[in-house]
Design an enzyme around this catalytic site. Structure first.
Site: not given
Length: 559
Positions: A98, A190, A198, A227, A231, A258
Site C-alpha cells: 500500500n 485509498d 499509485d 496488507d 486501501h 486484510e
C-alpha cells in the site's frame, strides 16, 4: 495456517532461526502453511515490517541502519523456508504494497490537503509541498532492480517538510487521483499512511509484478497475505494475482487480504463478484473473517449473557465459507496495538474449537496465542501474556486426526452448543465437541452413528475425566465443564489423554462435583427439571456473575 510472529517479537535477528527450529514441531501438529511477517527492509532496525522501505532488501544490504531485518538475514530466511518445505509446509509472505516509508530524498511538487473525514473534499488550493518521495536505495545499488521511486509514483503523502506540516496531501498531476475501487470509509480510503503507492501508474504496476515473481522464483513462496487490502485498488490486486498465477503456472497460488471491516456485506462484495469487468472482481482471493473475530471478542466479554447459537451470525465463514480465513487474534488485535480487540483468555479454547474443528473456513492461529506475547517494553514486564501451546497443540491434533467428514450441529442452547464430525474413508474415527460459556457444566445429547454402538469415548482435552458409552442407536451425553470445551473421541487402548493445562484447586473440586452429579444422573431422561447448579465461580470468566444461566441441558432432548 500459522501466523509466525506477534507485534513484540524480539528485535534479535533470530526469528528466522526460530522458524527453522520449530518447523518440524508445527508440521507434526498438522499445520500446512506459515504466514511470515513482512520480510522486507523497514524504515528502522526494529521495524515490524509495515513501514516498508525497500521490497527488494530481505536482510541483505546495509540500509536504514541495519543489514538484517528485525527477523534476520536473507540467507537465514531462505534456510527457514527450505526447512518448512522439507516438512510439507507452504510459505506465505506478508506483502506490504500500500505504501512506502522513509524516502531517501525530498522532492517539491504540487499537492492539496484533503479533509481527514472526507478524502474527496479538498480543503485548500493546490500548492508546492516538499516531501520524502524519492527512493534511490543507495545501499542496494540497483541489484535486482534499478527502479527508483519518485513523487509521480505516489498519489498521496502525509508530511510537508517545507511547511513542517502534517496532513493528508493528495498529489496533483496528470492522471493523478485516489483509486476509486477501495473502501469508501472517509469518502475514499485509498490513503492510509506514508507515501501512498499509485497503481494507476504503469511503471509501478510493472515493478510490483517483477518483485512478486522474484519472490516466487527466489524464495519459492506459495502465497501472500496482502496488507491493508481495503486501501489498495482491488482491480490492481486482481491483476497482480492473475499475473502471478499465469507466470508461475500455479493457479492455486494463495492470497488472503486484510480487509478490516466488521460489516460482512463489505467482505462479501469483494469475494463473491465474479464479473471480471467489475471493480470488485476478486481474483480468487480469501479474506480474514473480521466479523467472526469481533463475535469472539464480544462472547468473551459478555460471558453467559452471550447467546452461543449466534456465534457465526454476520460472519464471512457463514455466508462465504470457501473465502473465509478464520482467526481468533493477530498482531493488530493484541493489547496496545492499533486495532486492539483482544479475545479474553478464558474463551480462547472455545474459539479454537470453533475455527479448527468445524467443516467451514481456513483457520489461522496466532503466534502470540501459541508461544506467548512478549512485554510491551523491558520496563513493563507485566504486559507479557503467556502462550497456550499445550492447549492449541491438542486442538491441532484433534483437527489432524479426527475432524473429518460430514458435520451435524447441535446449536440449540444459548449457553451450550456442540457438533459431531463423522469421519471419512481415510479418517474413520469421529469427533464430538461440546462447549459451555456459563458458570455451570453443560452437556449435549448427540448421535455419532449406530455403527459406533458400545464404543467408549473420552475427552481428549483431559478436562472431563469420566468416559461415556455410545448407545445402540449411536447416542450419548457428551459433557463439558463450566466455561470450557471438551473434545470427545473413541478411547484407544494404551492411550490416556492427560489434561493439557493445570486447573486451580477450586476448579478441580468443582469439576469432581460436576462429574459426580453427571454420574448420578446419567440415566435421567427428563429435560424439564433444572440441573443442580454449582456456585463456585470459574476463575477466568467475566464478572459479575449475576446473569449466569442455570440450565445447560438441551432445550430439545432427543430420545
Amino acid at each position: 495456517m500459522f501466523q509466525f510472529f506477534e507485534w513484540y517479537t524480539p528485535t534479535d535477528h533470530q526469528h528466522w532461526i526460530r522458524l527453522r527450529e520449530q518447523a518440524s514441531l508445527l508440521a507434526s501438529l498438522g499445520l500446512t502453511a506459515i504466514w511470515l511477517p513482512p520480510p522486507t527492509k523497514g524504515s528502522a532496525p526494529n521495524d515490524v515490517g509495515y513501514a516498508v522501505y525497500d521490497l527488494w532488501d530481505m536482510g541483505e544490504f546495509d540500509q536504514k541502519g541495519t543489514i538484517p531485518t528485525k527477523y534476520g538475514t536473507k540467507d537465514e530466511l531462505k534456510e527457514a523456508i527450505a526447512e518448512c518445505k522439507k516438512h510439507g509446509i507452504q510459505i506465505y509472505f506478508d506483502a506490504v504494497l500500500n505504501h512506502k516509508a522513509s524516502g531517501d530524498e525530498t522532492q517539491t511538487f504540487k499537492a492539496v490537503a484533503v479533509a481527514e473525514d472526507d478524502r474527496n473534499q479538498e480543503i485548500e488550493a493546490p500548492h508546492d509541498i516538499k516531501a520524502y518521495t524519492k527512493f534511490t536505495f543507495p545501499g542496494r545499488q540497483n541489484k535486482y532492480s534499478d527502479f527508483q521511486w519518485s513523487h509521480e509514483h505516489f498519489s498521496g503523502t502525509d508530511w510537508d517538510a517545507k511547511a513542517e506540516r502534517s496532513a493528508v496531501f493528495k498529489i496533483k498531476g496528470e492522471n493523478k487521483s485516489f483509486s476509486e475501487d477501495v473502501d469508501n470509509e472517509k469518502g475514499n480510503f485509498d490513503y492510509l499512511m506514508c507515501c501512498n503507492i499509485d497503481y494507476k501508474h504503469p511503471d509501478v504496476v510493472a515493478e510490483t509484478e517483477k518483485w512478486a515473481m522474484w519472490c516466487v522464483n527466489e524464495f519459492g513462496i506459495d502465497g501472500i497475505r496482502i496488507d491493508a487490502a481495503k486501501h489498495i485498488s482491488f482491480g490492481f490486486i486482481t491483476h497482480l494475482l492473475t499475473h502471478i498465477r499465469q507466470e508461475s503456472n500455479n493457479p492455486d497460488f494463495f492470497a488472503v487480504g486484510e480487509y478490516w471491516v466488521q460489516d460482512v456485506g463489505d467482505l462479501e462484495a469483494r469475494v463473491e463478484n465474479e464479473d471480471p469487468n467489475s471493480k470488485y472482481a476478486n481474483g480468487n482471493i480469501h479474506l480474514f473473517d473480521v466479523p467472526l473475530h469481533f463475535n469472539f471478542a464480544k462472547a468473551a466479554s459478555e460471558g453467559p449473557s452471550y447467546d452461543l447459537r449466534t456465534i457465526f451470525d454476520g460472519s464471512l465463514v457463514k455466508t462465504a465459507p470457501a473465502s473465509a480465513v478464520t482467526f481468533i487474534d493477530n498482531h493488530d488485535t493484541q493489547p496496545y496495538q492499533a486495532l486492539e480487540s483482544y479475545v479474553q483468555p478464558w474463551f480462547k479454547p472455545l474459539a479454537a474449537a470453533l475455527i479448527c474443528l468445524r467443516f467451514d473456513g481456513y483457520p489461522c492461529l496466532f503466534y502470540g496465542d501459541f508461544y506467548g506475547i512478549e512485554p510491551k517494553s523491558p520496563e513493563e514486564p507485566d504486559t507479557a501474556i503467556p502462550g497456550r501451546k499445550e492447549m492449541f497443540s491438542r486442538m491441532l491434533l484433534a483437527r489432524k486426526e479426527f475432524a473429518y467428514g460430514s458435520q451435524d450441529d447441535y446449536l440449540n442452547h444459548s449457553n451450550c452448543i456442540g457438533w459431531v464430525r463423522h469421519g471419512d474413508e481415510h479418517h474413520p474415527k469421529g469427533l464430538a465437541v461440546v462447549m459451555s460459556n456459563s458458570n455451570a457444566k453443560g452437556y449435549k445429547k448427540m448421535n455419532v452413528g449406530a455403527h459406533r454402538a458400545g464404543q467408549v469415548w473420552v475427552d481428549m482435552m483431559g478436562y472431563w475425566q469420566d468416559p461415556v458409552t455410545i448407545s445402540n442407536e449411536g447416542w450419548a451425553k457428551f459433557h463439558c465443564h463450566a466455561g470450557s470445551v471438551s473434545l470427545w473421541v473413541e478411547k484407544e487402548e494404551g492411550k490416556h489423554w492427560i489434561t493439557v493445562e493445570e486447573s486451580s484447586p477450586g476448579d478441580k473440586e468443582k469439576h469432581l462435583q460436576e462429574e459426580q452429579y453427571a454420574r448420578d444422573h446419567a440415566d435421567d431422561e427428563s429435560s424439564d427439571e433444572e440441573e443442580q447448579v454449582f456456585e463456585a465461580e470459574h476463575p477466568d470468566l467475566p464478572k459479575p456473575l449475576d446473569t449466569w444461566d442455570h440450565l445447560l441441558q438441551d432445550d430439545h432432548d432427543e430420545a
